[in-house]
Design a protein around this motif. Structure first.
Motif, PDB file in Angstrom:
ATOM      1  N   ASN A 189       0.757  -1.256   0.375  1.00  0.00           N
ATOM      2  CA  ASN A 189       0.206   0.032  -0.294  1.00  0.00           C
ATOM      3  C   ASN A 189       0.795   1.360  -0.198  1.00  0.00           C
ATOM      4  O   ASN A 189       1.787   1.146   0.362  1.00  0.00           O
ATOM      5  CB  ASN A 189      -1.133   0.074   1.518  1.00  0.00           C
ATOM      6  N   LEU A 190       0.286   2.399  -0.360  1.00  0.00           N
ATOM      7  CA  LEU A 190       1.062   3.641  -0.568  1.00  0.00           C
ATOM      8  C   LEU A 190       0.141   4.332   0.040  1.00  0.00           C
ATOM      9  O   LEU A 190      -1.072   4.535   0.874  1.00  0.00           O
ATOM     10  CB  LEU A 190       1.169   4.008  -1.728  1.00  0.00           C
ATOM     11  N   GLY A 191       0.216   5.303   0.973  1.00  0.00           N
ATOM     12  CA  GLY A 191       0.072   6.567   1.864  1.00  0.00           C
ATOM     13  C   GLY A 191       1.168   7.473   0.710  1.00  0.00           C
ATOM     14  O   GLY A 191       2.059   8.289   0.635  1.00  0.00           O
ATOM     15  N   LEU A 192      -0.298   9.040   1.051  1.00  0.00           N
ATOM     16  CA  LEU A 192       0.770   9.895   0.232  1.00  0.00           C
ATOM     17  C   LEU A 192      -0.009  11.744   1.193  1.00  0.00           C
ATOM     18  O   LEU A 192      -1.474  11.468   1.955  1.00  0.00           O
ATOM     19  CB  LEU A 192      -0.450  10.434  -0.540  1.00  0.00           C
ATOM     20  N   GLU A 193       0.989  11.987   1.793  1.00  0.00           N
ATOM     21  CA  GLU A 193       0.974  13.233   1.782  1.00  0.00           C
ATOM     22  C   GLU A 193       1.547  14.623   1.593  1.00  0.00           C
ATOM     23  O   GLU A 193       2.408  14.505   0.705  1.00  0.00           O
ATOM     24  CB  GLU A 193       1.167  12.949   3.574  1.00  0.00           C
ATOM     25  N   ILE A 194       0.893  15.477   1.709  1.00  0.00           N
ATOM     26  CA  ILE A 194       1.755  16.863   0.670  1.00  0.00           C
ATOM     27  C   ILE A 194       3.058  17.625   1.675  1.00  0.00           C
ATOM     28  O   ILE A 194       2.456  17.587   2.671  1.00  0.00           O
ATOM     29  CB  ILE A 194       0.395  18.060   0.939  1.00  0.00           C
ATOM     30  N   SER A 195       3.826  17.655   1.192  1.00  0.00           N
ATOM     31  CA  SER A 195       5.186  18.226   1.494  1.00  0.00           C
ATOM     32  C   SER A 195       5.725  19.220   1.401  1.00  0.00           C
ATOM     33  O   SER A 195       6.214  20.289   1.967  1.00  0.00           O
ATOM     34  CB  SER A 195       6.863  17.091   1.099  1.00  0.00           C
ATOM     35  N   ASP A 196       5.202  19.195   0.492  1.00  0.00           N
ATOM     36  CA  ASP A 196       5.608  21.187  -0.548  1.00  0.00           C
ATOM     37  C   ASP A 196       4.462  21.400  -1.173  1.00  0.00           C
ATOM     38  O   ASP A 196       3.804  21.264  -1.565  1.00  0.00           O
ATOM     39  CB  ASP A 196       6.257  21.535  -1.490  1.00  0.00           C
ATOM     40  N   LYS A 197       3.592  22.643  -0.287  1.00  0.00           N
ATOM     41  CA  LYS A 197       2.329  22.745  -0.420  1.00  0.00           C
ATOM     42  C   LYS A 197       2.102  23.780  -1.752  1.00  0.00           C
ATOM     43  O   LYS A 197       0.841  23.476  -2.304  1.00  0.00           O
ATOM     44  CB  LYS A 197       1.535  24.036   0.563  1.00  0.00           C
ATOM     45  N   ALA A 198       2.805  24.649  -1.760  1.00  0.00           N
ATOM     46  CA  ALA A 198       2.932  25.392  -3.002  1.00  0.00           C
ATOM     47  C   ALA A 198       2.828  24.778  -4.035  1.00  0.00           C
ATOM     48  O   ALA A 198       2.518  25.068  -5.396  1.00  0.00           O
ATOM     49  CB  ALA A 198       3.974  26.463  -3.158  1.00  0.00           C
ATOM     50  N   ALA A 199       3.802  23.668  -4.151  1.00  0.00           N
ATOM     51  CA  ALA A 199       3.956  22.735  -5.370  1.00  0.00           C
ATOM     52  C   ALA A 199       2.843  22.543  -5.844  1.00  0.00           C
ATOM     53  O   ALA A 199       2.288  22.068  -6.858  1.00  0.00           O
ATOM     54  CB  ALA A 199       4.607  22.051  -5.482  1.00  0.00           C
ATOM     55  N   ALA A 200       2.741  21.795  -4.434  1.00  0.00           N
ATOM     56  CA  ALA A 200       0.846  20.355  -4.686  1.00  0.00           C
ATOM     57  C   ALA A 200      -0.596  21.509  -5.102  1.00  0.00           C
ATOM     58  O   ALA A 200      -0.780  21.240  -6.048  1.00  0.00           O
ATOM     59  CB  ALA A 200       0.573  20.272  -3.292  1.00  0.00           C
ATOM     60  N   GLU A 201      -1.078  22.614  -4.991  1.00  0.00           N
ATOM     61  CA  GLU A 201      -1.314  23.244  -5.495  1.00  0.00           C
ATOM     62  C   GLU A 201      -1.742  23.667  -6.353  1.00  0.00           C
ATOM     63  O   GLU A 201      -2.946  24.071  -6.910  1.00  0.00           O
ATOM     64  CB  GLU A 201      -1.414  24.999  -4.442  1.00  0.00           C
ATOM     65  N   ARG A 202      -0.105  23.725  -7.188  1.00  0.00           N
ATOM     66  CA  ARG A 202      -0.562  24.415  -8.752  1.00  0.00           C
ATOM     67  C   ARG A 202      -0.754  23.013  -9.297  1.00  0.00           C
ATOM     68  O   ARG A 202      -1.863  23.422 -10.332  1.00  0.00           O
ATOM     69  CB  ARG A 202       1.214  24.507  -8.752  1.00  0.00           C
ATOM     70  N   TRP A 203      -0.198  22.438  -8.820  1.00  0.00           N
ATOM     71  CA  TRP A 203      -1.282  21.016  -9.630  1.00  0.00           C
ATOM     72  C   TRP A 203      -2.934  20.675  -9.107  1.00  0.00           C
ATOM     73  O   TRP A 203      -3.808  20.854 -10.045  1.00  0.00           O
ATOM     74  CB  TRP A 203      -0.303  19.453  -9.392  1.00  0.00           C
ATOM     75  N   LEU A 204      -2.922  20.759  -8.039  1.00  0.00           N
ATOM     76  CA  LEU A 204      -4.785  20.288  -7.591  1.00  0.00           C
ATOM     77  C   LEU A 204      -5.330  21.826  -8.333  1.00  0.00           C
ATOM     78  O   LEU A 204      -6.376  21.156  -8.650  1.00  0.00           O
ATOM     79  CB  LEU A 204      -4.702  20.602  -5.968  1.00  0.00           C
ATOM     80  N   THR A 205      -5.068  22.961  -8.673  1.00  0.00           N
ATOM     81  CA  THR A 205      -5.973  23.729  -8.890  1.00  0.00           C
ATOM     82  C   THR A 205      -5.556  24.352 -10.314  1.00  0.00           C
ATOM     83  O   THR A 205      -6.522  24.692 -11.050  1.00  0.00           O
ATOM     84  CB  THR A 205      -5.454  24.563  -8.468  1.00  0.00           C
ATOM     85  N   GLY A 206      -5.192  22.881 -10.551  1.00  0.00           N
ATOM     86  CA  GLY A 206      -4.580  23.505 -12.361  1.00  0.00           C
ATOM     87  C   GLY A 206      -4.164  24.520 -12.520  1.00  0.00           C
ATOM     88  O   GLY A 206      -3.908  24.646 -13.712  1.00  0.00           O
ATOM     89  N   ILE A 207      -3.342  24.757 -11.896  1.00  0.00           N
ATOM     90  CA  ILE A 207      -2.529  26.123 -12.282  1.00  0.00           C
ATOM     91  C   ILE A 207      -0.988  25.388 -13.586  1.00  0.00           C
ATOM     92  O   ILE A 207      -0.225  24.688 -13.557  1.00  0.00           O
ATOM     93  CB  ILE A 207      -1.591  26.871 -11.046  1.00  0.00           C
ATOM     94  N   ALA A 208      -0.717  26.135 -14.237  1.00  0.00           N
ATOM     95  CA  ALA A 208       0.281  25.242 -14.817  1.00  0.00           C
ATOM     96  C   ALA A 208       1.337  25.924 -14.337  1.00  0.00           C
ATOM     97  O   ALA A 208       1.660  27.313 -13.638  1.00  0.00           O
ATOM     98  CB  ALA A 208       0.523  26.258 -16.958  1.00  0.00           C
ATOM     99  N   ALA A 209       2.509  24.578 -15.035  1.00  0.00           N
ATOM    100  CA  ALA A 209       4.051  25.092 -13.928  1.00  0.00           C
ATOM    101  C   ALA A 209       4.472  26.368 -14.188  1.00  0.00           C
ATOM    102  O   ALA A 209       4.162  26.546 -15.922  1.00  0.00           O
ATOM    103  CB  ALA A 209       5.065  24.210 -14.419  1.00  0.00           C
TER     104      ALA A 209
END
Length: 605
Positions: free
Chosen positions: A585-605
């Motif tokens: 099994n894998l578990g996921l957690e956010i380690s870099d909130k800014a980087a994660a937000e760019r992906w999760l909110t659809g903001i282009a890199a």
């Protein structure tokens, strides 16, 4: 049947009249009027419904087929399981009458009782060979049994009454059978998005149902998806859209159509009045709504080149369901996050569940998602005790392929999977596409290396680079201990005893000789024998044992099987799931909130 055609002024070449009169017999009465039949006219009923890739033999529910011309009976000869030849002339209107038994509560066929009627055209409407591209009409006739009922459908109304009974038109047969019909006493609501009227009807809900909340949340999903596909300001491809939700005690599913969707969910999954926070069941329903609505673009317009024109007589093979279903499965929950209906934690929990579903499927190492797509007709929809061992779901692994592609494109910058989807829409003008088209647009948004990676992920059985790609976007993954069933390599059902449903490839249970269908009755360890009623009892009575005897019932015989557990029954906190079991099994957690937000909110890199 009393028709409105004499007063409507509409003279369609092909007209169906449908009446729900024998509701207790679950029978729809159908009449087909052909204005200009061919001599020896050939008719057939589809064997499958687009969007559900299984030959379902709808003709098994058709009965009492008769034909008349000029008021006289005409001979009917059945040619195959779903084809009939009408011995008519080509000079006069031909009328075919028949009945269809409607006793399937799913979204794929038809249902009729005193409370509700529902049907897909593929279950009720015969195909008039040679005339499929001519205008068609469907007339819904009321009866004493349907008094007080309403109608909802994506078909174009031509002459209907206040409740929706009357005449509807379609440009051709494909459009006719792609617009299911819902009838009954149901809740109804509406909203508008992007200039498109949307209607939501719900049948079977409990009095506690919060319809306004469902409308508000569904509108957010539609707004997000229309903005996604039409970021350039272009108009959505439909003039109106209808959600049809059938609510039952416990079920789940949906089927997409060009301007509507048929959905089914459990009664407890609906939002309730006065409830501040809805449960996971409601989030699952919203994910289903998001999934089927996304199909309005991705599979109903964008579609596999092999399905550019449906062949209703047999299987329609494609290797692209990983894209059309898998990529849709990636976006369905992601759009809930973008619409503000899920927070980051809730969304990552859903991603984690999907990852672990795939990791716990040995078949991922046997079958590629391209092969799974092609085999859908004989494997995905015909699951059995060996399914997990030799197949993989093009929904779940396909969604992980989409996840990896999106993260890889974003890491390469500045594009993303969003740009690929919109690029394919523009390139095909919202029409059929091939895998080559997908790879071309991926290479344009990213580069040839990423397109090559995608091709490898799709056509091989290698593991996906999930951990590495997630880490580049601020998501830390860690191995987590497997559950006991995973450790043993089992899928079971617990109901006063342990019934084995699946024995997973390579696990301790398979090595012991356990089989699907066995009933696990007892364990013996350290000289003591214990009756078990749930799987956790094994750990209770045999923890610390490297070997135990499993007593199972098979075909009324009691068998002793030696189960070598090693350290599988240990519950040490330091256990490493990667080494403790062949299934991790894998578990996921956010380690870099800014980087994660760019992906999760659809903001282009």
């Amino acid at each position: 049947m009393t028709s409105v055609l004499n007063t409507s002024g509409i003279r369609p070449d092909i007209r169906f009249a449908v009446q729900a009169s024998a509701v207790d017999a679950h029978l729809f009465d159908v009449e087909l009027h052909i204005a200009q039949p061919a001599a020896q006219q050939l008719l057939s009923l589809p064997v499958w419904i687009p969007g559900s890739y299984l030959v379902r033999e709808f003709s098994k529910n058709l009965q009492a087929l008769k034909a008349t011309q000029n008021g006289q009976p005409v001979a009917v000869q059945q040619l195959s399981k779903n084809q009939w030849e009408i011995a008519c002339n080509a000079d006069a209107d031909c009328v075919i009458s028949y009945q269809v038994c409607a006793y399937d509560t799913s979204v794929r066929t038809a249902w009729l009782d005193r409370r509700r009627g529902f049907f897909n055209g593929t279950s009720l409407c015969l195909r008039v060979h040679g005339q499929e591209d001519r205008p068609h009409a469907l007339e819904l006739l009321g009866s004493p049994a349907t008094e007080g009922w309403q109608v909802a459908t994506g078909l174009t109304p031509a002459q209907v009454d206040a409740n929706g009974f009357g005449l509807y038109t379609a440009a051709h047969y494909d459009e006719l059978v792609d617009c299911p019909v819902e009838m009954g006493r149901f809740w109804r609501g509406s909203f508008e998005v992007g200039g498109v009227p949307h209607e939501f009807v719900v049948a079977g809900a409990a009095p506690s149902f919060d319809g306004e909340r469902l409308l508000v949340d569904t509108k957010k999903i539609c707004e997000t998806e229309i903005a996604f596909w039409h970021a350039d300001g272009s108009q959505p491809p439909m003039d109106r859209y209808v959600f049809m939700l059938n609510v039952v005690d416990d079920n789940y599913g949906g089927l997409e159509h060009r301007n509507s969707t048929a959905l089914i969910c459990g009664r407890r999954d609906l939002p309730r009045k006065g409830e501040a926070k809805a449960g996971e069941g409601y989030n699952t329903l919203l994910g289903l709504i998001s999934h089927e609505y996304f199909h309005t673009w991705n599979v109903k317009r964008l579609r596999p080149a092999e399905l550019a024109r449906y062949d209703y007589e047999q299987e329609n093979y494609t290797e692209l369901l990983w894209f059309f279903e898998g990529f849709t499965s990636y976006y369905d929950d992601l759009f809930l996050r973008r619409a503000g209906l899920l927070d980051n934690s809730q969304y990552l929990k859903l991603v984690t569940r999907t990852i672990n579903q795939v990791l716990q499927t040995p078949g991922r190492l046997v079958q590629s998602v391209a092969e799974a797509s092609f085999d859908a007709w004989v494997k995905y929809y015909r699951q059995d005790e060996n399914t997990a061992n030799h197949t993989v779901s093009y929904y779940t692994k396909g969604s992980l392929v989409a996840l990896c592609l999106d993260l890889a494109l974003r890491a390469n910058g500045p594009g993303s999977l969003d740009d690929v989807m919109r690029g394919l829409w523009r390139k095909s003008a919202g029409g059929p596409i091939s895998e080559a088209d997908v790879l071309t647009v991926v290479s344009e948004v990213g580069n040839l290396d990423i397109a090559g990676q995608l091709q490898t992920w799709v056509h091989s059985t290698g593991e996906l680079p999930l951990r590495e790609l997630l880490a580049t976007h601020g998501i830390k993954s860690k191995a987590e201990p497997a559950q006991l069933a995973q450790k043993l390599g089992l899928r079971v059902q617990e109901n006063h005893s342990v019934q084995i449903k699946t024995v997973l490839r390579g696990g301790a249970a398979e090595q012991a000789g356990m089989m699907a269908g066995d009933e696990w009755l007892a364990v013996e360890a350290d000289g003591q024998r214990w009756r078990i009623s749930k799987l956790d009892d094994v750990q209770l009575y045999a923890a610390g044992s490297n070997q135990l005897t499993a007593w199972v019932a098979r075909d009324q015989q009691i068998l002793q099987l030696t189960l070598n557990t090693g350290s599988l029954l240990a519950k040490a906190a330091s256990e490493d799931a990667d080494s403790a079991s062949p299934i991790s099994n894998l578990g996921l957690e956010i380690s870099d909130k800014a980087a994660a937000e760019r992906w999760l909110t659809g903001i282009a890199a």
